[in-house]
Design a protein around this motif. Structure first.
Motif, PDB file in Angstrom:
ATOM      1  N   LYS A 113       0.859  -1.181   0.000  1.00  0.00           N
ATOM      2  CA  LYS A 113       0.000   0.000   0.000  1.00  0.00           C
ATOM      3  C   LYS A 113       0.899   1.237   0.000  1.00  0.00           C
ATOM      4  O   LYS A 113       1.964   1.219   0.588  1.00  0.00           O
ATOM      5  N   TYR A 114       0.467   2.282  -0.653  1.00  0.00           N
ATOM      6  CA  TYR A 114       1.237   3.519  -0.568  1.00  0.00           C
ATOM      7  C   TYR A 114       0.364   4.686  -0.141  1.00  0.00           C
ATOM      8  O   TYR A 114      -0.857   4.646  -0.264  1.00  0.00           O
ATOM      9  N   VAL A 115       1.001   5.709   0.410  1.00  0.00           N
ATOM     10  CA  VAL A 115       0.316   6.943   0.799  1.00  0.00           C
ATOM     11  C   VAL A 115       0.996   8.056   0.020  1.00  0.00           C
ATOM     12  O   VAL A 115       2.208   8.211   0.070  1.00  0.00           O
ATOM     13  N   TYR A 116       0.196   8.791  -0.730  1.00  0.00           N
ATOM     14  CA  TYR A 116       0.737   9.813  -1.615  1.00  0.00           C
ATOM     15  C   TYR A 116       0.188  11.175  -1.210  1.00  0.00           C
ATOM     16  O   TYR A 116      -0.995  11.459  -1.415  1.00  0.00           O
ATOM     17  N   PRO A 117       1.017  12.021  -0.591  1.00  0.00           N
ATOM     18  CA  PRO A 117       0.538  13.353  -0.225  1.00  0.00           C
ATOM     19  C   PRO A 117       0.487  14.257  -1.453  1.00  0.00           C
ATOM     20  O   PRO A 117       1.268  14.053  -2.390  1.00  0.00           O
ATOM     21  N   PRO A 118      -0.420  15.228  -1.461  1.00  0.00           N
ATOM     22  CA  PRO A 118      -0.629  16.009  -2.683  1.00  0.00           C
ATOM     23  C   PRO A 118       0.507  16.976  -3.028  1.00  0.00           C
ATOM     24  O   PRO A 118       0.610  17.403  -4.160  1.00  0.00           O
ATOM     25  N   THR A 172       2.840  20.683  -2.318  1.00  0.00           N
ATOM     26  CA  THR A 172       2.565  22.099  -2.032  1.00  0.00           C
ATOM     27  C   THR A 172       1.411  22.638  -2.867  1.00  0.00           C
ATOM     28  O   THR A 172       0.484  23.239  -2.354  1.00  0.00           O
ATOM     29  N   GLU A 196      -1.992  20.561  -2.471  1.00  0.00           N
ATOM     30  CA  GLU A 196      -2.766  20.863  -1.270  1.00  0.00           C
ATOM     31  C   GLU A 196      -3.808  21.943  -1.546  1.00  0.00           C
ATOM     32  O   GLU A 196      -4.938  21.863  -1.067  1.00  0.00           O
ATOM     33  N   ALA A 240      -6.456  20.476  -3.658  1.00  0.00           N
ATOM     34  CA  ALA A 240      -7.279  19.582  -2.842  1.00  0.00           C
ATOM     35  C   ALA A 240      -8.271  20.371  -1.995  1.00  0.00           C
ATOM     36  O   ALA A 240      -9.444  20.005  -1.891  1.00  0.00           O
ATOM     37  N   GLU A 241      -7.779  21.454  -1.399  1.00  0.00           N
ATOM     38  CA  GLU A 241      -8.660  22.276  -0.564  1.00  0.00           C
ATOM     39  C   GLU A 241      -9.774  22.918  -1.387  1.00  0.00           C
ATOM     40  O   GLU A 241     -10.894  23.066  -0.903  1.00  0.00           O
ATOM     41  N   LEU A 283     -12.504  20.437  -1.939  1.00  0.00           N
ATOM     42  CA  LEU A 283     -13.388  20.354  -0.774  1.00  0.00           C
ATOM     43  C   LEU A 283     -14.502  21.388  -0.869  1.00  0.00           C
ATOM     44  O   LEU A 283     -15.608  21.173  -0.386  1.00  0.00           O
ATOM     45  N   ARG A 337     -12.943  14.489   0.015  1.00  0.00           N
ATOM     46  CA  ARG A 337     -11.626  14.262   0.632  1.00  0.00           C
ATOM     47  C   ARG A 337     -10.515  15.031  -0.086  1.00  0.00           C
ATOM     48  O   ARG A 337      -9.344  14.828   0.195  1.00  0.00           O
ATOM     49  N   GLY A 338     -10.912  15.886  -1.005  1.00  0.00           N
ATOM     50  CA  GLY A 338      -9.885  16.665  -1.716  1.00  0.00           C
ATOM     51  C   GLY A 338      -9.231  15.900  -2.843  1.00  0.00           C
ATOM     52  O   GLY A 338      -8.078  16.153  -3.185  1.00  0.00           O
ATOM     53  N   VAL A 339      -9.958  14.929  -3.384  1.00  0.00           N
ATOM     54  CA  VAL A 339      -9.436  14.145  -4.503  1.00  0.00           C
ATOM     55  C   VAL A 339     -10.423  14.216  -5.680  1.00  0.00           C
ATOM     56  O   VAL A 339     -11.568  14.627  -5.499  1.00  0.00           O
ATOM     57  N   ALA A 361      -6.144  17.166   3.211  1.00  0.00           N
ATOM     58  CA  ALA A 361      -6.971  16.958   2.021  1.00  0.00           C
ATOM     59  C   ALA A 361      -6.101  16.464   0.873  1.00  0.00           C
ATOM     60  O   ALA A 361      -4.927  16.813   0.790  1.00  0.00           O
ATOM     61  N   GLY A 362      -6.679  15.662   0.042  1.00  0.00           N
ATOM     62  CA  GLY A 362      -5.995  15.266  -1.188  1.00  0.00           C
ATOM     63  C   GLY A 362      -4.998  14.139  -1.058  1.00  0.00           C
ATOM     64  O   GLY A 362      -4.298  13.826  -2.011  1.00  0.00           O
ATOM     65  N   VAL A 363      -4.935  13.510   0.140  1.00  0.00           N
ATOM     66  CA  VAL A 363      -4.001  12.396   0.309  1.00  0.00           C
ATOM     67  C   VAL A 363      -4.592  11.139  -0.329  1.00  0.00           C
ATOM     68  O   VAL A 363      -5.767  10.848  -0.153  1.00  0.00           O
ATOM     69  N   ILE A 364      -3.787  10.458  -1.086  1.00  0.00           N
ATOM     70  CA  ILE A 364      -4.277   9.246  -1.742  1.00  0.00           C
ATOM     71  C   ILE A 364      -3.610   8.028  -1.116  1.00  0.00           C
ATOM     72  O   ILE A 364      -2.386   7.945  -1.040  1.00  0.00           O
ATOM     73  N   TYR A 367      -3.516   3.925  -1.455  1.00  0.00           N
ATOM     74  CA  TYR A 367      -3.945   2.921  -2.431  1.00  0.00           C
ATOM     75  C   TYR A 367      -3.058   1.692  -2.360  1.00  0.00           C
ATOM     76  O   TYR A 367      -1.858   1.802  -2.124  1.00  0.00           O
ATOM     77  N   LYS A 368      -3.687   0.559  -2.538  1.00  0.00           N
ATOM     78  CA  LYS A 368      -2.923  -0.684  -2.632  1.00  0.00           C
ATOM     79  C   LYS A 368      -3.188  -1.259  -4.027  1.00  0.00           C
ATOM     80  O   LYS A 368      -4.279  -1.743  -4.303  1.00  0.00           O
TER      81      LYS A 368
END
Ligand SMILES: [Zn+2]
Lengths: 148, 172
Positions: free
Chosen positions: A21-26, A28, A31, A34-35, A38, A135-137, B17-20, B22-23
């Motif tokens: 699994k990975y976590v990908y922050p948006p 600078t 963000e 993403a906001e 929302l 969720r800002g996506v 916000a905007g954090v993804i 995924y697996k």
């Protein structure tokens, strides 16, 4: 699925590779995009006279650009109909995936389109999820629908 | 001017916000191809099948359609007796999925007996498999190297045309 080859049956193997699994922050710029999502807004970047969608940190020719809200309507540039999901499972109903381009912009988004009649040139607008579910996506947008 | 961006704590990442998250699923469908399919079918029948290169005469296990040394088409099929010697071995303490194993596993390269081979060639038909009935100490002490081994086949009805149709190689 097995086929005949020059020495008889050709074997076929199916499997699944292990992927973490990975976590990908948006990031600078991400963000801020993403906001805006929302708030039910889509941002692009203004580079001189051009509007680039989706927004990116730098303009190809001007260095730093300015984030602006993308106004509709969006135009269907191209579309396709899908019958299976990413895992290859059959969907309950076929879905339309379209490349949508906002007025006066370069680029565009690929998203779901819900319309009685789908055609290239159709004008559409995004439909967002309720505020508390966002969720800002990009999937905060449920789909695009035709503009009346 | 510093590098744009900032440090983000893991806690903050959960609210951002905007954090993804995924697996990905990496499903694959693999065709064994012409020659390897014959090998797999052979395993189902309890046979180890190789193939001779028409040009250099080496025997390839698993069989291939051409010899990658000579780039010439492969020739006749050879059924090997399955017996051989342990060329090298290693002890594994973790599974393929990196979980700690209760009992360590011994894996080895088996130099297979094959017609026309003396047994000391640098290039030989071989197989990579498990060894059973071999202790950790025998591997660490190097005692297992050169041991005569043979395949322990799964019962006929349980074979699926896979390398695991051989349970392991055992001494005899
Ligand atoms: Zn050759």
């Amino acid at each position: 699925m097995n086929k005949r080859g020059s020495h008889g049956e050709v074997a076929h193997v199916e499997g699944e590779m292990e992927v973490e699994k990975y976590v990908y922050p948006p990031g600078t710029l991400g963000e801020r995009v993403a906001e805006a999502l929302l708030e039910g807004k889509l941002l692009g970047i203004k580079c001189g006279n051009d509007l680039l969608v989706p927004a990116r940190p730098y303009c190809p020719d001007y260095g730093r650009g300015e984030l602006v809200e993308v106004q509709g309507p969006w135009t269907v540039e191209s579309y396709t109909i899908i019958y299976k999901d990413m895992r290859g499972e059959r969907l309950k109903e076929p879905q339309v995936i379209a490349l949508l381009k906002p007025e006066g912009a370069q680029g565009g988004l690929i998203h779901y389109l819900k319309a009685e009649k789908v055609f290239v040139g159709l004008k559409a607008r995004p439909v967002f999820k309720p505020r508390e579910e966002r969720r800002g996506v990009l999937s905060d947008i449920l789909y695009f629908i035709p503009v009346e | 001017m510093g590098i744009p961006g900032r440090y983000v704590k893991e806690e903050e990442l959960k609210r951002m916000a905007g954090v993804i998250e995924y697996k990905p699923t990496a499903k694959y469908a693999y065709s064994a191809g012409q020659a390897l399919s014959v090998f797999l079918k052979g395993l189902r029948e309890g046979k180890i099948v190789g193939r001779t290169c028409n040009s250099c005469r080496r025997i390839m296990v698993p069989p291939r359609e051409f010899c990658e040394y000579c780039h010439s088409p492969a020739g006749e099929w050879v059924e090997l007796p399955g017996t051989g010697r342990v060329e090298t071995a290693s002890v594994s303490y973790i599974s393929a999925r990196r979980a700690k194993l209760r009992e360590p596993e011994v894996v080895a390269i088996i130099r297979l007996d094959a017609p026309g081979y003396r047994g000391d060639e640098p290039d030989f038909p071989g197989i990579f498999h498990r060894l059973c009935g071999v202790t950790e100490e025998e591997v660490k002490g190097g005692k297992v190297f050169g041991a005569r081994v043979r395949p322990r086949w799964r019962p006929e009805g349980e074979r699926r045309g896979s390398i695991t149709d051989i349970e392991c190689f055992e001494r005899w």
